[in-house]
Design a protein around this motif. Sequence first.
Motif, short mmCIF file in Angstrom:
data_model
loop_
_atom_site.label_atom_id
_atom_site.label_comp_id
_atom_site.label_asym_id
_atom_site.label_seq_id
_atom_site.Cartn_x
_atom_site.Cartn_y
_atom_site.Cartn_z
N SER A 93 28.19 35.91 31.51
CA SER A 93 28.81 36.18 30.22
C SER A 93 30.22 36.74 30.36
CB SER A 93 27.93 37.16 29.43
OG SER A 93 28.51 37.48 28.20
N ARG A 94 30.41 37.66 31.30
CA ARG A 94 31.72 38.29 31.52
C ARG A 94 31.89 38.62 33.00
NH1 ARG A 94 32.28 37.17 26.90
NH2 ARG A 94 33.24 38.38 25.22
N ILE A 95 33.15 38.70 33.41
CA ILE A 95 33.53 39.25 34.70
C ILE A 95 34.66 40.23 34.44
CG2 ILE A 95 34.64 38.74 36.92
CD1 ILE A 95 33.11 36.14 36.99
N PHE A 96 34.55 41.43 35.02
CA PHE A 96 35.55 42.46 34.81
C PHE A 96 36.32 42.70 36.11
CE2 PHE A 96 32.08 43.29 31.83
CZ PHE A 96 32.77 43.26 30.64
N VAL A 97 37.65 42.76 36.00
CA VAL A 97 38.53 42.99 37.15
C VAL A 97 39.65 43.94 36.72
CG1 VAL A 97 38.07 40.73 38.19
CG2 VAL A 97 39.99 40.99 36.61
N HIS A 98 40.36 44.48 37.70
CA HIS A 98 41.54 45.29 37.41
C HIS A 98 42.60 44.43 36.73
CE1 HIS A 98 45.22 47.63 38.22
NE2 HIS A 98 44.42 48.68 38.31
N PRO A 99 43.39 45.00 35.81
CA PRO A 99 44.42 44.19 35.14
C PRO A 99 45.37 43.47 36.09
CG PRO A 99 44.14 46.27 33.99
CD PRO A 99 43.30 46.36 35.23
N ALA A 100 45.72 44.10 37.23
CA ALA A 100 46.60 43.42 38.19
C ALA A 100 45.93 42.20 38.80
CB ALA A 100 47.02 44.40 39.29
N ILE A 101 44.62 42.27 38.97
CA ILE A 101 43.88 41.11 39.48
C ILE A 101 43.82 40.03 38.41
CG2 ILE A 101 41.61 40.31 40.25
CD1 ILE A 101 41.28 42.96 41.70
N LYS A 102 43.61 40.44 37.17
CA LYS A 102 43.63 39.45 36.08
C LYS A 102 44.97 38.72 36.05
CE LYS A 102 42.77 37.45 32.02
NZ LYS A 102 41.71 36.51 31.69
N LYS A 103 46.05 39.45 36.27
CA LYS A 103 47.37 38.82 36.24
C LYS A 103 47.51 37.76 37.32
CE LYS A 103 52.30 39.54 36.74
NZ LYS A 103 53.38 40.45 37.11
N VAL A 104 47.08 38.08 38.55
CA VAL A 104 47.24 37.10 39.62
C VAL A 104 46.31 35.91 39.41
CG1 VAL A 104 45.56 37.99 41.32
CG2 VAL A 104 47.67 36.94 42.12
N LEU A 105 45.15 36.14 38.78
CA LEU A 105 44.28 35.02 38.44
C LEU A 105 44.95 34.10 37.42
CD1 LEU A 105 40.83 36.85 38.10
CD2 LEU A 105 41.58 35.39 39.99
N CYS A 106 45.64 34.70 36.46
CA CYS A 106 46.37 33.90 35.47
C CYS A 106 47.45 33.05 36.15
CB CYS A 106 47.01 34.81 34.43
SG CYS A 106 45.85 35.62 33.30
N GLN A 107 48.10 33.63 37.15
CA GLN A 107 49.18 32.92 37.84
C GLN A 107 48.66 31.81 38.73
OE1 GLN A 107 50.87 36.37 39.72
NE2 GLN A 107 52.46 36.61 38.17
N GLN A 108 47.45 31.98 39.27
CA GLN A 108 46.94 31.03 40.26
C GLN A 108 45.91 30.06 39.67
OE1 GLN A 108 45.47 33.34 43.59
NE2 GLN A 108 47.51 34.02 44.18
N ALA A 109 45.63 30.17 38.38
CA ALA A 109 44.55 29.36 37.79
C ALA A 109 44.88 27.88 37.74
CB ALA A 109 44.25 29.87 36.38
N GLY A 110 46.13 27.53 37.61
CA GLY A 110 46.49 26.12 37.47
C GLY A 110 46.18 25.60 36.07
N LYS A 111 45.90 24.31 35.95
CA LYS A 111 45.70 23.71 34.64
C LYS A 111 44.32 24.01 34.06
CE LYS A 111 48.93 19.86 35.41
NZ LYS A 111 49.09 18.39 35.46
N ASP A 112 43.33 24.21 34.91
CA ASP A 112 41.98 24.53 34.44
C ASP A 112 41.91 26.02 34.14
OD1 ASP A 112 39.33 24.83 33.88
OD2 ASP A 112 38.62 24.44 35.92
N ARG A 113 42.01 26.38 32.86
CA ARG A 113 42.12 27.79 32.49
C ARG A 113 40.96 28.28 31.61
NH1 ARG A 113 47.01 29.26 34.01
NH2 ARG A 113 47.01 31.20 32.82
N ALA A 114 40.01 27.41 31.32
CA ALA A 114 38.94 27.78 30.41
C ALA A 114 38.13 28.96 30.93
CB ALA A 114 38.02 26.59 30.16
N TRP A 115 37.93 29.04 32.25
CA TRP A 115 37.12 30.10 32.84
C TRP A 115 37.77 31.48 32.71
CZ3 TRP A 115 39.22 32.75 37.07
CH2 TRP A 115 40.36 32.17 37.65
N LEU A 116 39.09 31.51 32.53
CA LEU A 116 39.78 32.80 32.44
C LEU A 116 39.33 33.62 31.24
CD1 LEU A 116 43.41 31.71 33.36
CD2 LEU A 116 41.98 33.29 34.66
N GLY A 117 38.81 32.96 30.19
CA GLY A 117 38.37 33.69 29.01
C GLY A 117 37.21 34.62 29.29
#
Length: 314
Positions: A93-117
Amino acid sequence: MRAPSLDGWPGLLVGDMAQPRGGPMITGHSSHQIGLDADVWLTPMPNHILNPQEREDVTATSMLKDPFTVDPSVWTPLHTKLIKRAASYPQVSRIFVHPAIKKVLCQQAGKDRAWLGKVRPWWGHYYHFHIRLKCPPGMTDCEDQKPPNGDDGCGTELANWFTMLRKAEIATAGRPAAPGAKPAPKKPPLVLGDLPKECMTVLNSGGGGPVIAPDGTVPAALNAAAGKDAGPPEPHLDPQALAALKAQMSKKPGSKSATPAAASASAGTSAPTPASTSTAAAASTVGPDSTQSIPSAQASPESDTVPLPDRKPH
């Protein structure tokens, strides 16, 4: 978990999960009490199964270089693949990470971004990520998280989190203790007498119920609580960088940056690209622990809303 075979991740080191039969954990983590939450270290598993002593002695690796930035010498694309793999499961349902980790995930996600939600920022998750599972089918007393609203969380929401991080760093880093000040009293341990009587029925149902001391505590749990932390201390700014951050935060909106040092002190504070166009930021974020201690600067930022959990444990 298929990360070793599909993504090359060496294996999982799992931290806190839940008590054997549920209930509050004496070390905190009220969000883990119904057995649907688990912490997975971001430290790769070594090339052998840890023996009991190694499991006691091992310490997780921090992913942060400073309070706002992931350490590029530690973080690898395999970390991104691991979290993406975990988020891809429909049972998660959810995954929780530090905001800095969320940022690098946003940068490295590429075109498939649905999982970031599914991946949401939360305090303290800088050496592990927290997985929250959906309620099992037919479990009527379990209240699920709200489904992601389609926003990847990489725009306004993440920018708000970095604002809160900066305020929290100023409020907590390098604060000298007042002369003669006494340390804050420790929270008294949770005793079984504090729980509904039905809890003893559950705890005793599997045989070999807990040994209870005369004061109502469980000694083995208290010994576990006294053990060392699983991860290293969270990093803080050095005095020079902290002073530069204070100078930057004190400037009025629209004014130019104070100094290059100020910009360095707030590294990672801008919203990553591509930015989400949604402005439904904090309202869609839910945290893993409704009773987690949050510094006052985090709990009451002047212009930000701290996201709160929306699933009550039963």
